[in-house]
Design a protein around this motif. Sequence first.
Motif, PDB file in Angstrom:
ATOM      1  N   UNK A   1      37.620  33.602  40.777  1.00 54.63           N
ATOM      2  CA  UNK A   1      38.470  32.442  40.178  1.00 54.63           C
ATOM      3  C   UNK A   1      37.850  32.024  38.812  1.00 54.63           C
ATOM      4  N   UNK A   2      36.586  32.170  38.551  1.00 54.19           N
ATOM      5  CA  UNK A   2      35.917  31.796  37.276  1.00 54.19           C
ATOM      6  C   UNK A   2      35.865  32.907  36.357  1.00 54.19           C
ATOM      7  N   UNK A   3      36.686  33.824  36.342  1.00 56.27           N
ATOM      8  CA  UNK A   3      36.548  35.175  35.653  1.00 56.27           C
ATOM      9  C   UNK A   3      38.060  35.475  34.973  1.00 56.27           C
ATOM     10  N   UNK A   4      38.186  36.015  33.757  1.00 53.22           N
ATOM     11  CA  UNK A   4      39.343  36.245  33.209  1.00 53.22           C
ATOM     12  C   UNK A   4      39.999  37.460  33.538  1.00 53.22           C
ATOM     13  N   UNK A   5      39.144  38.340  34.195  1.00 52.46           N
ATOM     14  CA  UNK A   5      39.789  39.694  34.492  1.00 52.46           C
ATOM     15  C   UNK A   5      40.657  39.569  35.765  1.00 52.46           C
ATOM     16  N   UNK A   6      40.391  38.986  36.635  1.00 48.46           N
ATOM     17  CA  UNK A   6      41.439  39.035  37.681  1.00 48.46           C
ATOM     18  C   UNK A   6      43.028  38.777  37.364  1.00 48.46           C
ATOM     19  N   UNK A   7      43.155  37.590  36.333  1.00 46.10           N
ATOM     20  CA  UNK A   7      44.477  36.990  35.796  1.00 46.10           C
ATOM     21  C   UNK A   7      45.013  38.074  34.983  1.00 46.10           C
ATOM     22  N   UNK A   8      44.136  38.817  34.009  1.00 45.35           N
ATOM     23  CA  UNK A   8      44.631  39.294  32.886  1.00 45.35           C
ATOM     24  C   UNK A   8      44.407  41.195  32.643  1.00 45.35           C
ATOM     25  N   UNK A   9      43.514  41.551  33.613  1.00 41.61           N
ATOM     26  CA  UNK A   9      43.137  42.887  33.252  1.00 41.61           C
ATOM     27  C   UNK A   9      44.224  43.809  33.665  1.00 41.61           C
ATOM     28  N   UNK A  10      44.429  44.754  32.652  1.00 40.28           N
ATOM     29  CA  UNK A  10      45.505  45.947  33.194  1.00 40.28           C
ATOM     30  C   UNK A  10      44.796  46.961  34.114  1.00 40.28           C
ATOM     31  N   UNK A  11      45.292  47.168  35.176  1.00 41.51           N
ATOM     32  CA  UNK A  11      44.820  48.454  36.011  1.00 41.51           C
ATOM     33  C   UNK A  11      45.692  49.526  35.579  1.00 41.51           C
ATOM     34  N   UNK A  12      44.894  50.482  34.529  1.00 42.24           N
ATOM     35  CA  UNK A  12      45.648  51.678  34.141  1.00 42.24           C
ATOM     36  C   UNK A  12      46.168  52.568  35.470  1.00 42.24           C
ATOM     37  N   UNK A  13      45.292  52.994  36.332  1.00 40.91           N
ATOM     38  CA  UNK A  13      45.533  53.766  37.454  1.00 40.91           C
ATOM     39  C   UNK A  13      46.782  53.304  38.189  1.00 40.91           C
TER      40      UNK A  13
END
Length: 300
Positions: free
Chosen positions: A204-216
Amino acid sequence: MEEPWRWSEERWRAIVGKIRAGRSLKPDGWPHGARCAVALSFDSDHETLTLRSGDTSPGRLSAGEYGARAGVPRILDLLRRHDIPATFFVPAVTATLYPDEQRRVVDEGHEIGIHSWIHEFNSTLAPEAERDLQFRAADRLETICGVRPVGIRTPSWDFSAHTMAITREMGLLYDSSLMADDDPYEIVEDGVPTGVVELPVEWIRDDAPYWMVDWKRGVLPHMPPSSVEEVFRREFDGARREGGLFLLTCHPHIIGHRSRVTVLESLIEHMREAGDVWFATHADVARWCLAQAGRKTGGA
């Protein structure tokens, strides 16, 4: 593979007890009378998230390249404007691709930490391979930056059965990959205190879970910057209220976009307005915590 519900108590206790949170290293206070310590970190993964899977797609590689071309410069400019030190965790392949970037990071007063060779899945490797890559990564960072790293963030925040032993063999000051607490603690391995400080992360203190694209899976980010900022602010406010540590993990190729870096700036301004915050590198936080713990126990 035997089903976990068939495991003996001895087996599951050994698994749970392999790596545990030991004594709390949360200090009674922070430098200069601050109520809260803030440790900002940036994982400069760049192209390694694509390369680690053997993917050669120019499109996906370009998304990582954005971190070097736009994200890191934008972040460094922001940190300079606000006079804030931070820690950058850098895979060795990233550092090799962008040595001048790492030198600028160090020259501007920030810390460089170990973050794998090529963002490999370290927990799946043979012990000798994991050890070789962790040592080689540290050596490469030292060669490029002129400074030997004292801390590590494992790729994907994962440990194998051998990761802690490798970290101890290297004599590292701290790890920042585990999630057993909000505040610093000492890592215990097989019931024995290791002397290694854990600076805990959290999704919850990381930007990836909110904004990272899952290409697969074709999953696109959907949370607006304002919503993410609210989560980060509430986490900081809670850390300040409790007199603890606020540690934020960001990625230049994610937070570095124009619409998102404003979240970081607004958050910094919010923390500055509090007036009683200590901004520090991860290494400085770990050293302070150990020093205060030593004073409590009558150590040096």
